[in-house]
Design a protein around this motif. Structure first.
Motif, PDB file in Angstrom:
ATOM      1  N   VAL A 204      -9.145   3.587  -2.137  1.00  8.43           N
ATOM      2  CA  VAL A 204      -8.193   3.059  -3.115  1.00  8.43           C
ATOM      3  C   VAL A 204      -8.316   3.865  -4.403  1.00  8.43           C
ATOM      4  O   VAL A 204      -9.409   4.025  -4.957  1.00  8.43           O
ATOM      5  CB  VAL A 204      -8.444   1.556  -3.379  1.00  8.43           C
ATOM      6  CG1 VAL A 204      -7.572   1.057  -4.516  1.00  8.43           C
ATOM      7  CG2 VAL A 204      -8.178   0.745  -2.104  1.00  8.43           C
TER       8      VAL A 204
ATOM      9  N   ALA B 291      -2.934  -5.844   0.655  1.00  8.41           N
ATOM     10  CA  ALA B 291      -2.238  -4.596   0.975  1.00  8.41           C
ATOM     11  C   ALA B 291      -2.935  -3.849   2.100  1.00  8.41           C
ATOM     12  O   ALA B 291      -2.287  -3.328   3.020  1.00  8.41           O
ATOM     13  CB  ALA B 291      -2.153  -3.715  -0.276  1.00  8.41           C
ATOM     14  N   LEU B 292      -4.263  -3.802   2.066  1.00  8.05           N
ATOM     15  CA  LEU B 292      -5.020  -3.105   3.112  1.00  8.05           C
ATOM     16  C   LEU B 292      -4.886  -3.824   4.456  1.00  8.05           C
ATOM     17  O   LEU B 292      -4.721  -3.179   5.502  1.00  8.05           O
ATOM     18  CB  LEU B 292      -6.490  -2.999   2.707  1.00  8.05           C
ATOM     19  CG  LEU B 292      -6.794  -2.098   1.510  1.00  8.05           C
ATOM     20  CD1 LEU B 292      -8.235  -2.271   1.068  1.00  8.05           C
ATOM     21  CD2 LEU B 292      -6.500  -0.640   1.837  1.00  8.05           C
TER      22      LEU B 292
ATOM     23  N   LEU C  30       0.836  -1.198   0.000  1.00 10.35           N
ATOM     24  CA  LEU C  30       0.000   0.000   0.000  1.00 10.35           C
ATOM     25  C   LEU C  30       0.871   1.247   0.000  1.00 10.35           C
ATOM     26  O   LEU C  30       1.812   1.355   0.788  1.00 10.35           O
ATOM     27  CB  LEU C  30      -0.919   0.008   1.217  1.00 10.35           C
ATOM     28  CG  LEU C  30      -2.069   1.026   1.142  1.00 10.35           C
ATOM     29  CD1 LEU C  30      -3.096   0.595   0.114  1.00 10.35           C
ATOM     30  CD2 LEU C  30      -2.731   1.221   2.500  1.00 10.35           C
TER      31      LEU C  30
END
Length: 199
Positions: free
Chosen positions: A106, A89-90, A43
């Motif tokens: 996003v 990623a989150l 991220l």
């Protein structure tokens, strides 16, 4: 480069681009056919400050076995419970720096980046709408810091350096900022993004 709006970043991420790799500056490297790459997501959290947009990055713990002390995006490999690399990623950003899911928008992704460690990493750019308490994950993250987005968006701030690695000289991008030496895969992915922003 002055970044005036989040829409400017979203538009840049929507442009066509090619996949990148840790080997981009090392064309003599022969990659094995049929190699298995593990999917991962990182991220790139963008926050608004009085001085403009900033990017949050981490300094990995010096106690880690892999890439100790290096500058990195929060992120990691996609687990079975993750819907996709964006979800990975989150989740990793939540675990590594305490970033809540519900304040993240996003903006888009870059094409995947192949690393020397056998991952195909998708960079996920996101805007963090509200402030939050940064909580570095003990044992994995030594520090969370921010870099002005304008710094990493400017291709002129990138250098190509080299060092000996596994018996050969390896070239790689760097984009130093103050005391932080941003290099390798992180710098390569940011350089791909800066090319989008300036094209």
């Amino acid at each position: 480069m002055v970044i005036e709006s989040i829409d400017q970043i979203r538009a840049a991420l929507g442009r066509e681009g090619r996949e990148t790799s840790d080997f981009d500056l090392n064309p003599d490297v022969q990659l094995p056919e049929g190699r298995k790459l593990r999917p991962a997501g990182v991220l790139a959290p963008i926050v608004a400050r009085d001085s403009g947009f900033h990017l949050l990055l981490t300094k990995r713990s010096s106690a880690l076995k892999h890439h100790p002390g290096q500058i990195a995006f929060p992120g990691g490999k996609q687990d079975e419970g993750d819907a996709d690399v964006i979800a990975a990623a989150l989740r990793e950003a939540h675990e590594e720096i305490g970033l809540p899911y519900d304040i993240v928008d996003v903006l888009g992704t870059l094409p995947a980046h192949e690393t020397v460690t056998g991952f195909t990493v998708t960079p996920v750019f996101a805007f963090v709408r509200d402030g939050f308490e940064v909580i570095p994950e003990p044992g994995e993250v030594d520090e969370v810091f921010s870099v002005p987005l304008s710094h990493v968006a400017d291709p002129a701030n990138y250098l190509i350096e080299s060092r000996r690695w596994r018996g050969t000289r390896r070239h790689y991008f760097t984009v130093p900022y103050g005391p932080y030496y941003i290099w390798g895969a992180t710098a390569r992915m940011l350089r791909a993004w800066s090319d989008r922003m300036t094209s």
